[in-house]
Design a protein around this motif. Structure first.
Motif, PDB file in Angstrom:
ATOM      1  N   GLU A  82       0.639  -0.767  -0.328  1.00  0.00           N
ATOM      2  CA  GLU A  82      -0.365  -0.108   0.432  1.00  0.00           C
ATOM      3  C   GLU A  82       0.712   1.172   0.377  1.00  0.00           C
ATOM      4  N   ASP A  83       2.252   0.873  -0.049  1.00  0.00           N
ATOM      5  CA  ASP A  83       2.898   2.066   0.422  1.00  0.00           C
ATOM      6  C   ASP A  83       2.896   2.901  -1.373  1.00  0.00           C
ATOM      7  N   THR A  84       2.584   1.682  -1.901  1.00  0.00           N
ATOM      8  CA  THR A  84       3.636   2.108  -3.139  1.00  0.00           C
ATOM      9  C   THR A  84       3.027   3.504  -4.349  1.00  0.00           C
ATOM     10  N   ALA A  85       3.723   4.210  -4.719  1.00  0.00           N
ATOM     11  CA  ALA A  85       3.510   5.519  -4.695  1.00  0.00           C
ATOM     12  C   ALA A  85       4.447   6.337  -5.239  1.00  0.00           C
ATOM     13  N   VAL A  86       3.947   7.890  -6.136  1.00  0.00           N
ATOM     14  CA  VAL A  86       5.211   8.235  -6.765  1.00  0.00           C
ATOM     15  C   VAL A  86       5.979   9.392  -5.346  1.00  0.00           C
ATOM     16  N   TYR A  87       6.349   9.738  -5.144  1.00  0.00           N
ATOM     17  CA  TYR A  87       6.745  10.509  -3.185  1.00  0.00           C
ATOM     18  C   TYR A  87       7.169  12.085  -3.750  1.00  0.00           C
ATOM     19  N   TYR A  88       6.617  12.698  -2.901  1.00  0.00           N
ATOM     20  CA  TYR A  88       7.279  14.443  -3.682  1.00  0.00           C
ATOM     21  C   TYR A  88       7.847  14.768  -2.526  1.00  0.00           C
ATOM     22  N   CYS A  89       8.298  15.089  -2.479  1.00  0.00           N
ATOM     23  CA  CYS A  89       9.169  16.736  -1.385  1.00  0.00           C
ATOM     24  C   CYS A  89       8.800  17.474  -1.922  1.00  0.00           C
ATOM     25  N   ALA A  90       8.292  18.526  -0.727  1.00  0.00           N
ATOM     26  CA  ALA A  90       8.068  20.131  -0.619  1.00  0.00           C
ATOM     27  C   ALA A  90       8.305  20.639   0.054  1.00  0.00           C
ATOM     28  N   GLY A  91       8.172  21.824   0.062  1.00  0.00           N
ATOM     29  CA  GLY A  91       8.645  22.749   0.716  1.00  0.00           C
ATOM     30  C   GLY A  91       7.676  24.260   0.657  1.00  0.00           C
ATOM     31  N   ARG A  92       8.407  25.010   2.250  1.00  0.00           N
ATOM     32  CA  ARG A  92       6.506  26.214   2.346  1.00  0.00           C
ATOM     33  C   ARG A  92       8.563  27.323   3.140  1.00  0.00           C
ATOM     34  N   SER A  93       7.094  28.678   2.548  1.00  0.00           N
ATOM     35  CA  SER A  93       8.490  29.363   3.611  1.00  0.00           C
ATOM     36  C   SER A  93       7.893  29.827   4.426  1.00  0.00           C
ATOM     37  N   GLY A  94       8.801  29.663   6.169  1.00  0.00           N
ATOM     38  CA  GLY A  94       8.069  30.219   7.195  1.00  0.00           C
ATOM     39  C   GLY A  94       8.850  28.792   8.245  1.00  0.00           C
ATOM     40  N   PRO A  95       8.924  28.835   9.317  1.00  0.00           N
ATOM     41  CA  PRO A  95       9.523  27.661  10.700  1.00  0.00           C
ATOM     42  C   PRO A  95       8.715  26.449  10.963  1.00  0.00           C
ATOM     43  N   SER A  96       7.376  27.230  10.862  1.00  0.00           N
ATOM     44  CA  SER A  96       6.393  25.480  11.042  1.00  0.00           C
ATOM     45  C   SER A  96       6.070  24.307  10.583  1.00  0.00           C
ATOM     46  N   GLU A  98      -0.727  24.043   1.160  1.00  0.00           N
ATOM     47  CA  GLU A  98      -0.015  24.844   2.041  1.00  0.00           C
ATOM     48  C   GLU A  98       1.478  24.677   1.587  1.00  0.00           C
ATOM     49  N   TYR A  99       1.731  24.103   0.549  1.00  0.00           N
ATOM     50  CA  TYR A  99       2.855  23.970  -0.055  1.00  0.00           C
ATOM     51  C   TYR A  99       3.519  24.453  -1.245  1.00  0.00           C
ATOM     52  N   GLY A 100       4.376  25.499  -1.461  1.00  0.00           N
ATOM     53  CA  GLY A 100       4.825  25.999  -2.682  1.00  0.00           C
ATOM     54  C   GLY A 100       6.091  25.800  -3.474  1.00  0.00           C
ATOM     55  N   TYR A 101       6.477  24.893  -2.686  1.00  0.00           N
ATOM     56  CA  TYR A 101       7.565  24.015  -3.907  1.00  0.00           C
ATOM     57  C   TYR A 101       7.399  22.948  -3.892  1.00  0.00           C
ATOM     58  N   TRP A 102       7.786  22.473  -5.393  1.00  0.00           N
ATOM     59  CA  TRP A 102       7.717  20.621  -5.016  1.00  0.00           C
ATOM     60  C   TRP A 102       8.670  20.128  -6.098  1.00  0.00           C
ATOM     61  N   GLY A 103       8.517  18.951  -5.548  1.00  0.00           N
ATOM     62  CA  GLY A 103      10.273  17.687  -6.455  1.00  0.00           C
ATOM     63  C   GLY A 103       9.359  17.220  -8.168  1.00  0.00           C
ATOM     64  N   GLN A 104      10.159  16.728  -8.663  1.00  0.00           N
ATOM     65  CA  GLN A 104       9.361  15.995 -10.185  1.00  0.00           C
ATOM     66  C   GLN A 104       8.586  14.478  -9.336  1.00  0.00           C
TER      67      GLN A 104
END
Length: 125
Positions: free
Chosen positions: A89-103, A111-117
């Motif tokens: 069930e963990d089979t998937a495309v996994y994406y990294c994401a980022g957002r400005s701000g410490p929390s 809520e995330y503005g930056y994404w990997g491929q």
């Protein structure tokens, strides 16, 4: 601007482990909370884990608690996802994401503005 590149995906047998990496470029990485999401075929992208900018707080989806660990190395501009006891069930495309701000307590895609491929993780015998 933050650019993200994931690596570490692949084929693994049920019960196995993988470590995903996400390398970030840009001077704002140390001020960005980071997250991992995944998307299986025919399903919506879903939250997996997130971590605060300083690395002191981590948050997990219920279905990965105790199996996955998110961490980051700000000196290397890299965030990791250690995945153990992998299941089909963990089979998937996994994406990294980022957002400005410490929390790091954000779990919605919007809520995330930056994404990997993305990097493919396949759990199969």
């Amino acid at each position: 601007q933050v650019q993200l590149v994931e690596s570490g995906g692949g084929l693994v047998q049920p019960g196995g482990s993988l470590r995903l990496s996400c390398a970030a470029s840009g001077r704002t990485f140390n001020n960005a909370a980071m997250g991992w999401f995944r998307q299986a075929p025919g399903k919506e992208r879903e939250f997996v884990a997130s971590i605060s900018a300083g690395g002191g707080r981590a948050y997990y989806a219920d279905f990965v608690k105790g199996r996955f660990t998110i961490s980051r190395d700000n000196a290397k501009n890299t965030v990791y996802l250690e995945m153990n006891s992998l299941q089909a069930e963990d089979t998937a495309v996994y994406y990294c994401a980022g957002r400005s701000g410490p929390s790091g307590s954000y779990s919605l895609v919007r809520e995330y503005g930056y994404w990997g491929q993305g990097t493919q993780v396949t759990v199969s015998s």
